[in-house]
Design a protein around this motif. Sequence first.
Motif, PDB file in Angstrom:
ATOM      1  N   TYR A  54       0.823  -1.275  -0.113  1.00 54.26           N
ATOM      2  CA  TYR A  54       0.072   0.008  -0.197  1.00 54.26           C
ATOM      3  C   TYR A  54       0.895   1.336  -0.020  1.00 54.26           C
ATOM      4  CZ  TYR A  54      -4.181   3.008   1.044  1.00 54.26           C
ATOM      5  OH  TYR A  54      -5.084   3.785   0.725  1.00 54.26           O
ATOM      6  N   GLN A  55       0.317   2.220  -0.793  1.00 52.63           N
ATOM      7  CA  GLN A  55       0.955   3.535  -0.709  1.00 52.63           C
ATOM      8  C   GLN A  55      -0.005   4.832  -0.355  1.00 52.63           C
ATOM      9  OE1 GLN A  55       4.400   3.994  -1.896  1.00 52.63           O
ATOM     10  NE2 GLN A  55       4.373   1.600  -1.607  1.00 52.63           N
ATOM     11  N   LEU A  56       0.807   5.584   0.538  1.00 55.46           N
ATOM     12  CA  LEU A  56      -0.234   6.667   0.854  1.00 55.46           C
ATOM     13  C   LEU A  56      -0.566   7.561  -0.290  1.00 55.46           C
ATOM     14  CD1 LEU A  56       1.668   7.774   4.027  1.00 55.46           C
ATOM     15  CD2 LEU A  56      -0.283   6.395   3.938  1.00 55.46           C
ATOM     16  N   THR A  57      -1.605   8.206  -0.217  1.00 54.53           N
ATOM     17  CA  THR A  57      -2.353   9.096  -1.212  1.00 54.53           C
ATOM     18  C   THR A  57      -2.164  10.509  -0.713  1.00 54.53           C
ATOM     19  OG1 THR A  57      -3.876   7.392  -1.765  1.00 54.53           O
ATOM     20  CG2 THR A  57      -4.380   9.623  -2.490  1.00 54.53           C
ATOM     21  N   ASN A  58      -1.354  11.160  -1.599  1.00 60.92           N
ATOM     22  CA  ASN A  58      -1.384  12.776  -1.198  1.00 60.92           C
ATOM     23  C   ASN A  58      -2.465  13.520  -1.542  1.00 60.92           C
ATOM     24  OD1 ASN A  58      -0.581  15.414  -1.118  1.00 60.92           O
ATOM     25  ND2 ASN A  58       1.495  15.192  -2.382  1.00 60.92           N
ATOM     26  N   ILE A  59      -3.212  14.188  -0.602  1.00 61.79           N
ATOM     27  CA  ILE A  59      -4.474  15.005  -0.927  1.00 61.79           C
ATOM     28  C   ILE A  59      -3.990  16.575  -0.794  1.00 61.79           C
ATOM     29  CG2 ILE A  59      -5.848  13.366  -0.359  1.00 61.79           C
ATOM     30  CD1 ILE A  59      -6.381  14.632   2.454  1.00 61.79           C
ATOM     31  N   LYS A  60      -2.984  16.774  -0.119  1.00 63.03           N
ATOM     32  CA  LYS A  60      -2.494  18.464   0.123  1.00 63.03           C
ATOM     33  C   LYS A  60      -1.108  18.250   0.302  1.00 63.03           C
ATOM     34  CE  LYS A  60      -3.567  22.456   2.666  1.00 63.03           C
ATOM     35  NZ  LYS A  60      -4.253  22.992   3.932  1.00 63.03           N
ATOM     36  N   ASP A  61      -0.253  19.155  -0.283  1.00 68.14           N
ATOM     37  CA  ASP A  61       1.117  19.453   0.124  1.00 68.14           C
ATOM     38  C   ASP A  61       1.293  20.412   1.173  1.00 68.14           C
ATOM     39  OD1 ASP A  61       2.401  17.985  -2.064  1.00 68.14           O
ATOM     40  OD2 ASP A  61       2.106  19.526  -3.516  1.00 68.14           O
ATOM     41  N   LEU A  62       2.268  19.991   2.044  1.00 68.30           N
ATOM     42  CA  LEU A  62       2.610  20.710   3.149  1.00 68.30           C
ATOM     43  C   LEU A  62       3.487  21.906   2.987  1.00 68.30           C
ATOM     44  CD1 LEU A  62       2.361  18.125   6.139  1.00 68.30           C
ATOM     45  CD2 LEU A  62       0.440  19.465   5.057  1.00 68.30           C
ATOM     46  N   LYS A  63       3.823  22.790   3.655  1.00 70.35           N
ATOM     47  CA  LYS A  63       4.686  23.855   3.279  1.00 70.35           C
ATOM     48  C   LYS A  63       6.336  23.404   3.572  1.00 70.35           C
ATOM     49  CE  LYS A  63       5.939  28.561   4.853  1.00 70.35           C
ATOM     50  NZ  LYS A  63       5.732  29.097   3.738  1.00 70.35           N
ATOM     51  N   GLN A  64       6.490  22.239   4.188  1.00 69.77           N
ATOM     52  CA  GLN A  64       7.835  21.830   4.163  1.00 69.77           C
ATOM     53  C   GLN A  64       7.867  20.896   2.870  1.00 69.77           C
ATOM     54  OE1 GLN A  64       9.916  22.861   6.030  1.00 69.77           O
ATOM     55  NE2 GLN A  64       8.528  24.160   6.816  1.00 69.77           N
ATOM     56  N   PRO A  65       8.939  21.224   2.023  1.00 74.75           N
ATOM     57  CA  PRO A  65       9.219  20.489   0.856  1.00 74.75           C
ATOM     58  C   PRO A  65       9.183  18.938   0.982  1.00 74.75           C
ATOM     59  CG  PRO A  65      10.768  22.197   1.225  1.00 74.75           C
ATOM     60  CD  PRO A  65      10.099  22.211   2.385  1.00 74.75           C
ATOM     61  N   GLY A  66       8.438  18.259   0.125  1.00 76.92           N
ATOM     62  CA  GLY A  66       8.185  16.914   0.037  1.00 76.92           C
ATOM     63  C   GLY A  66       7.262  16.324   1.100  1.00 76.92           C
ATOM     64  N   GLN A  67       6.910  16.992   1.859  1.00 80.69           N
ATOM     65  CA  GLN A  67       5.818  16.553   3.194  1.00 80.69           C
ATOM     66  C   GLN A  67       4.455  17.085   2.444  1.00 80.69           C
ATOM     67  OE1 GLN A  67       7.215  15.202   6.023  1.00 80.69           O
ATOM     68  NE2 GLN A  67       8.782  15.363   4.802  1.00 80.69           N
ATOM     69  N   TYR A  68       3.508  15.933   2.930  1.00 85.50           N
ATOM     70  CA  TYR A  68       1.953  16.277   2.410  1.00 85.50           C
ATOM     71  C   TYR A  68       1.278  15.334   3.599  1.00 85.50           C
ATOM     72  CZ  TYR A  68       2.649  11.328   0.797  1.00 85.50           C
ATOM     73  OH  TYR A  68       2.992   9.857   0.672  1.00 85.50           O
ATOM     74  N   ALA A  69      -0.090  15.936   3.599  1.00 89.82           N
ATOM     75  CA  ALA A  69      -1.194  15.291   4.164  1.00 89.82           C
ATOM     76  C   ALA A  69      -1.667  13.959   3.501  1.00 89.82           C
ATOM     77  CB  ALA A  69      -2.252  16.255   4.507  1.00 89.82           C
ATOM     78  N   ALA A  70      -1.952  13.137   3.821  1.00 89.93           N
ATOM     79  CA  ALA A  70      -2.584  11.870   3.176  1.00 89.93           C
ATOM     80  C   ALA A  70      -4.010  11.736   3.335  1.00 89.93           C
ATOM     81  CB  ALA A  70      -1.782  10.590   3.620  1.00 89.93           C
TER      82      ALA A  70
END
Length: 217
Positions: A54-70
């Motif tokens: 299973y791979q996480l699904t990015n729904i929103k990029d966070l301010k820190q580069p490469g980080q996201y809310a899944a």
Amino acid sequence: MNENEKKVIEQIVINTVKKLINEKDSPNRVVLGISNKHIHLSQEDIETLFGAGYQLTNIKDLKQPGQYAAKETVKVIGPKGCFEKVRILGPARPESQIEVSLTDARILGIQAPVCESGKLENTPGITLEGPNGKIALDKGVMVALRHIHMPLDIAARLNIKDKDWVSVETCGVRKTIFCNVLARVSDKYDYEMHLDTDEANAAGLKNDDYLKIIPNR
């Protein structure tokens, strides 16, 4: 209102706007990001909770580069209480980590230490439940130490080094000075301060407020 009065008011507005812009552009003015409870998971734990491969699904990029809310969430279960649908942040990390506020920790029934992200020694465990399984972690729950992500150019202008401690001043009705703020300096960071919900609420702060850094001497 005559023309002279209009010109005076217009100039006051112009000067005020310039002052605000200059303050926000100043290197010691840092934008705030408020961290609600969230989870970082290892790939192994992701697959236990959601299924093999299973791979996480990015729904929103966070301010820190490469980080996201899944998109994915899990249930966090403590000795006394639980939280449904706690957000996972990606990408996967080497070890799983659950970040909560002190209020959250009391609801769960655990004593989570205030410590730097990634420092999992002497942290309590917790149970996580996903759609495909359940994990009883033996460590990983913490209250994240208040900190600032700081790029190299800003740190150089402020004469701040990685792991230095600074104080940060807020404004408004509940004006506060936060002491013991850890500076995390890297060319991989965007400029942002992180507080948890307890700290932000106590000072009457919201996301994207600007705060003033006071280097400790």
